[in-house]
Design a protein around this motif. Structure first.
Motif, mmCIF file in Angstrom:
data_model
loop_
_atom_site.group_PDB
_atom_site.id
_atom_site.type_symbol
_atom_site.label_atom_id
_atom_site.label_comp_id
_atom_site.label_asym_id
_atom_site.label_seq_id
_atom_site.Cartn_x
_atom_site.Cartn_y
_atom_site.Cartn_z
ATOM 1 N N THR A 95 4.477 20.400 -1.242
ATOM 2 C CA THR A 95 3.877 19.066 -1.359
ATOM 3 C C THR A 95 2.992 18.724 -0.173
ATOM 4 O OG1 THR A 95 5.840 18.082 -0.341
ATOM 5 C CG2 THR A 95 5.790 18.204 -2.750
ATOM 6 N N LEU A 96 3.176 19.447 0.940
ATOM 7 C CA LEU A 96 2.391 19.200 2.151
ATOM 8 C C LEU A 96 1.814 20.510 2.663
ATOM 9 C CD1 LEU A 96 4.828 16.813 4.096
ATOM 10 C CD2 LEU A 96 2.857 16.154 2.696
ATOM 11 N N LEU A 97 0.597 20.415 3.149
ATOM 12 C CA LEU A 97 -0.061 21.571 3.750
ATOM 13 C C LEU A 97 -0.565 21.175 5.131
ATOM 14 C CD1 LEU A 97 -2.485 24.107 2.192
ATOM 15 C CD2 LEU A 97 -3.295 22.798 4.164
ATOM 16 N N ALA A 98 -0.236 21.992 6.130
ATOM 17 C CA ALA A 98 -0.750 21.786 7.484
ATOM 18 C C ALA A 98 -1.674 22.943 7.807
ATOM 19 C CB ALA A 98 0.397 21.712 8.494
ATOM 20 N N ALA A 99 -2.804 22.635 8.441
ATOM 21 C CA ALA A 99 -3.778 23.680 8.750
ATOM 22 C C ALA A 99 -4.513 23.335 10.030
ATOM 23 C CB ALA A 99 -4.773 23.842 7.600
ATOM 24 N N PRO A 112 0.041 15.240 -5.925
ATOM 25 C CA PRO A 112 -1.236 15.950 -6.065
ATOM 26 C C PRO A 112 -2.078 15.796 -4.799
ATOM 27 C CG PRO A 112 -1.370 13.798 -7.075
ATOM 28 C CD PRO A 112 0.039 13.927 -6.568
ATOM 29 N N VAL A 113 -3.271 16.397 -4.830
ATOM 30 C CA VAL A 113 -4.163 16.288 -3.674
ATOM 31 C C VAL A 113 -4.499 14.825 -3.444
ATOM 32 C CG1 VAL A 113 -6.444 16.833 -2.793
ATOM 33 C CG2 VAL A 113 -5.116 18.581 -3.999
ATOM 34 N N ASN A 114 -4.274 14.377 -2.204
ATOM 35 C CA ASN A 114 -4.465 12.964 -1.921
ATOM 36 C C ASN A 114 -4.989 12.791 -0.502
ATOM 37 O OD1 ASN A 114 -4.356 10.232 -2.626
ATOM 38 N ND2 ASN A 114 -2.331 9.986 -1.723
ATOM 39 N N GLY A 146 5.966 8.477 -10.381
ATOM 40 C CA GLY A 146 6.448 9.713 -10.988
ATOM 41 C C GLY A 146 6.701 10.795 -9.956
ATOM 42 N N ASN A 147 5.884 11.849 -10.022
ATOM 43 C CA ASN A 147 6.097 12.998 -9.131
ATOM 44 C C ASN A 147 5.143 13.017 -7.945
ATOM 45 O OD1 ASN A 147 8.179 14.063 -10.686
ATOM 46 N ND2 ASN A 147 6.736 15.114 -12.053
ATOM 47 N N ARG A 148 4.374 11.992 -7.779
ATOM 48 C CA ARG A 148 3.412 11.970 -6.671
ATOM 49 C C ARG A 148 4.156 11.821 -5.347
ATOM 50 N NH1 ARG A 148 -0.760 7.105 -5.395
ATOM 51 N NH2 ARG A 148 -1.895 8.108 -3.688
ATOM 52 N N VAL A 149 3.897 12.765 -4.396
ATOM 53 C CA VAL A 149 4.566 12.779 -3.100
ATOM 54 C C VAL A 149 3.585 12.317 -2.038
ATOM 55 C CG1 VAL A 149 5.715 14.190 -1.360
ATOM 56 C CG2 VAL A 149 6.115 14.629 -3.792
ATOM 57 N N VAL A 150 3.993 11.296 -1.257
ATOM 58 C CA VAL A 150 3.116 10.755 -0.214
ATOM 59 C C VAL A 150 3.897 10.674 1.096
ATOM 60 C CG1 VAL A 150 1.745 9.409 -1.836
ATOM 61 C CG2 VAL A 150 3.768 8.384 -0.771
ATOM 62 N N ILE A 151 3.140 10.644 2.197
ATOM 63 C CA ILE A 151 3.741 10.494 3.523
ATOM 64 C C ILE A 151 3.974 9.010 3.778
ATOM 65 C CG2 ILE A 151 3.423 10.937 5.982
ATOM 66 C CD1 ILE A 151 1.456 13.174 5.154
ATOM 67 N N LYS A 152 5.193 8.611 4.087
ATOM 68 C CA LYS A 152 5.520 7.203 4.259
ATOM 69 C C LYS A 152 5.067 6.656 5.603
ATOM 70 C CE LYS A 152 8.880 5.009 2.648
ATOM 71 N NZ LYS A 152 10.201 4.404 2.349
#
Length: 814
Positions: free
Chosen positions: A102-106, A135-137, A189-195
């Motif tokens: 759900t998260l990508l660090a680069a 999703p991508v956000n 729903g399934n959308r994952v966000v950073i709080k």
């Protein structure tokens, strides 16, 4: 070659065809050319970025527009997935994805042109970003600096449900390490966000370090900082509950003060190949499930004519520094040496020059490690590209984009065992092969077949004895982590012979200072190893001294009419019955040789005592192991010892087409029978010090004397004569005397003699014998030499006289 690389993943086979299929599908409705060129460009830019704990592989490439695309290969499903696309021309050098994807660090490097127009953070050389991809956000800038930052998500051992908080390590070129805590939530729903995206809590967990290594499998961070120019190795363990501990500190005698900044296994790091970083210094930490902790170190080389490298066996309390001179130095050496973790072994090699397979669990004797130089064909088969050793024997080739599993090759090791002339290489190859096979019947059969044909191949050690001890050890090794401390793995206790091509210096080192009090898993085993180094004097290895003494006591008591309690003797004999039952269970059909099948009470007592004493030994030192398991381990170990002996004998028996009743004593033995007899004597010689329940030595009763003389007469004459010299018996003296007289008289020509005999020179007045002995004495004097048997005292006429008198007295019953 001794090292075999099996490909688990290949960019060219597992990713590229999928990318081409994706592109072909998206351009199916378009016309024109250029697609093939684009795909070829994709292939050139395609490279691996990271291998996560779950085995998933992150890769990147640039499309025809220069966009940076991130993809993931799932090692379980063998499927690819596109993660994210940066629509700008950046150079990626570090990337990590959390376990839920759900998260990508680069971390990316911006060109000068991109710095001016980048909307995220203009003017900064390096951008470290955190992206919501399910999703991508949103995209959050974690760092925007002029130094490089590496990223790595932690992977806890929790698979059943996602954790509400993700932890991300940031490793800075400015020599600090931070841990970010990222709280996530599901919305719509399934959308994952950073709080808490406005402010991510962070901990500074390490500072002023010069070297660091990430262990993805065990979630450990090793790093070295300098205190008063001393290199101090430290380790942080991250746990599933998201806590972490500093586990230990230990000083290392390595020179890092002028080596710059070095990272190991923080992704597939192409950036560190630059000259400003430590190009030639190599340092890495390897562990395995038995609680071993090794630090492998190779300093910068002033000259390639000589290579020096060290292995700090921290779990053993000593280090070994090896030095080897390179052959064909004129050949261009572009890379330093490579260290690979092979679990029980560490491989050290320089392609085209040398290959060193170091025994991690038993490093004391150099003969238990395998060293091959450049003139061996195995060396040329090793990969010449730089390899990155990951956890669990995984090896990453960043240049080709391949992930291998490194294994030792049984077939190559057996071939080396059979073909090498050096005892040290035979010893090492034997142990390596047995480690690979772990007691499998097929491998043991191959080794036994070779031993039966080459029983005298080794001069520095007894080949049969070494095989029996080592193979029995490996058959029960996996039952408990402490087996290496309780059972011998080798018959060789010292090795003073040099290994060609390499020199060695061994030094004691400081043990780690453990920072925690309660240990679990690996740390419990490491601490046990360290405690053993501190306090185990003498070592705990089982020996048969007590068995030998108790067995002799029981036999002595039996002869004198004294008896132990019936219950004690019955327990011992019951133990023997269990061993024999266990032996029979290992073999489906009847044995060809009747070994251990006769009802011999002395054999049974010895067998039962072995069980009793080994069980007591295990019970003393294996705290917390169930008694039933210990009893089964003991039965398995002793059964294995005896089964191997039977296996060796039966292999020789079958090879020479003998059957169980072949050994009759009414004619001279055939060459096949003598070959089998030779193997039998070598087995007895090899197992003498092991004090195993093999057929006992015959005494000199009339029945046994006839048997022994029958055996001697069936042997080749020269060997029979030597055996007579070892057996102190009147008949042996008779045979020796007959052979001596035969040699003296074979060229004797009768000469005129004085008929008068000096009777005072003879102990008995018996004219025929007196006359004969005088003739022998004259011949010996005229020859001016005696006729000795090889390796024994001389035999003369006086010896013949004494033997003749004893023999005559015996025949007359006097």
């Amino acid at each position: 070659m001794a090292l075999r690389l099996v490909a688990d993943f290949d960019l060219g086979k597992d990713v590229l065809p999928w990318l081409r299929a994706q592109r072909a599908a998206s351009e199916a409705s378009e016309t024109g050319s250029g697609g093939a060129d684009v795909l070829e460009n994709d292939y050139e830019s395609l490279r691996v970025l990271n291998v996560e704990r779950n085995g998933n592989i992150i890769y990147t490439y640039k499309d025809d527009k220069g966009n940076v695309i991130f993809g993931l290969y799932d090692c379980q499903t063998r499927q690819n997935e596109l993660l994210y696309t940066f629509e700008t021309d950046l150079q990626v050098f570090s990337c990590s994805v959390n376990s839920e994807r759900t998260l990508l660090a680069a971390s990316l490097v911006q060109s000068t042109k991109e710095r001016k127009r980048n909307e995220l953070q203009p003017g900064s050389k390096c951008l470290t970003l955190l992206v919501e991809i399910h999703p991508v956000n949103n995209v959050k800038v974690l760092k925007a600096v002029d130094s490089y930052i590496w990223v790595q998500f932690l992977y806890p051992h929790v698979e059943s449900h996602p954790l509400p908080e993700n932890h991300l390590l940031l490793i800075s070129e400015e020599k600090y390490i931070e841990q970010l805590r990222i709280h996530v939530a599901q919305e719509d729903g399934n959308r994952v966000v950073i709080k808490n995206s406005g402010h991510l809590p962070r901990d500074r967990i390490a500072e002023d370090f010069v070297w660091a290594q990430w262990d993805m499998s065990e979630q450990r961070l090793y790093y070295i900082d300098l205190k008063k120019s001393r290199s101090i190795l430290k380790c942080i363990q991250f746990y599933a509950d998201e806590s972490y501990n500093l586990m230990f500190e230990v000083p290392l005698d390595v020179s890092l003060s002028n080596s710059g900044f070095k990272l190991v296994n923080f992704g597939c790091d192409y950036h560190q190949d630059r000259e400003k970083l430590s190009k030639h210094l190599t340092l890495c930490v390897f562990t395995n499930r038995t609680g071993s902790l090794c630090v492998c170190y190779s300093p910068k080389c002033a000259s390639w004519e000589q290579i020096t490298y060290s292995v700090f066996y921290i779990h053993k309390g000593h280090s070994k520094t090896f030095t080897t001179s390179l052959e064909n130095v004129g050949s261009h050496v572009t890379k330093g040496i490579t260290f690979l973790n092979l679990d029980y072994y560490v491989a050290v090699y320089l392609p085209g020059h040398f290959f060193h397979l170091l025994n991690v669990q038993h490093p004391d004797l150099i003969c238990h490690s395998l060293f091959l130089t450049g003139n061996n064909e195995m060396i040329d088969m090793l990969p010449h590209c730089p390899l990155q050793s990951l956890s669990g024997s995984l090896v990453l080739d960043c240049c080709s984009g391949k992930l291998y599993r490194a294994l030792l090759s049984q077939s190559s090791l057996l071939q080396l065992l059979q073909n090498t002339r050096l005892d040290c290489e035979k010893m090492a190859a034997l142990h390596c092969a047995l480690y690979c096979g772990q007691g499998t019947r097929f491998l043991e059969g191959q080794i036994i077949q070779w031993i039966s044909e080459n029983v005298s191949a080794c001069h520095s050690f007894d080949l049969i004895q070494e095989f029996i001890i080592a193979s029995s050890y490996w058959s029960v090794y996996s039952e408990t982590s402490n087996m290496d401390k309780l059972l011998p793995h080798s018959s060789v206790l010292t090795w003073n012979t040099e290994i060609p091509g390499i020199t060695l210096v061994t030094e004691d080192i400081a043990l780690p200072f453990m920072k925690v009090l309660n240990f679990k898993g690996y740390w419990e085993k490491l601490n046990s190893n360290l405690e053993y180094v501190k306090y185990a004097k003498p070592h705990f290895h089982y020996n048969n001294i007590v068995v030998r003494r108790e067995w002799h006591n029981l036999i002595s008591e039996e002869k004198t009419g004294k008896r132990r309690s019936t219950a004690y003797v019955r327990t011992i004999l019951d133990n023997a019955i269990k061993v024999i039952s266990n032996l029979e269970a290992r073999n489906l059909g009847p044995r060809l040789t009747p070994l251990l099948q006769e009802e011999d009470s002395h054999q049974r007592l010895l067998m039962g005592l072995m069980v009793s004493e080994l069980k007591d030994h295990f019970l003393r030192h294996l705290q917390g192991v169930e008694k039933k398991k210990i009893e089964q381990m003991v039965l398995d170990y002793i059964s294995k010892l005896l089964d191997l002996i039977c296996h060796i004998l039966e292999t020789s028996w079958r090879k020479h087409n003998l059957h169980s009743c072949i050994l009759h004593f009414n004619s001279r033995g055939s060459a096949a029978e003598f070959a089998v007899f030779h193997i039998m004597t070598r087995i007895l010689e090899a197992t003498k010090s092991l004090f195993l329940p093999l057929p006992p030595d015959l005494d000199n009763t009339e029945k046994n004397e006839k048997l022994k003389f029958s055996i001697i007469l069936r042997l080749p004459p020269l060997i029979g004569q030597k055996i007579c010299r070892l057996w102190d018996h009147p008949m042996s003296s008779n045979i020796i005397s007959r052979n001596h007289v035969t040699r003296l008289l074979q060229n004797y020509k009768k000469q005129p003699r004085n008929s008068m005999i000096d009777k005072s020179s003879f102990s008995v007045e018996f004219l025929p014998l007196n006359y004969f002995i005088e003739i022998l004495t004259d011949i010996e004097s005229s020859n001016q030499a005696l006729y000795p048997f090889e390796g024994h005292d001389n035999v003369d006429a006086e010896f013949v006289e004494e033997a003749a008198l004893k023999h005559t007295t015996m025949l007359l019953g006097l």
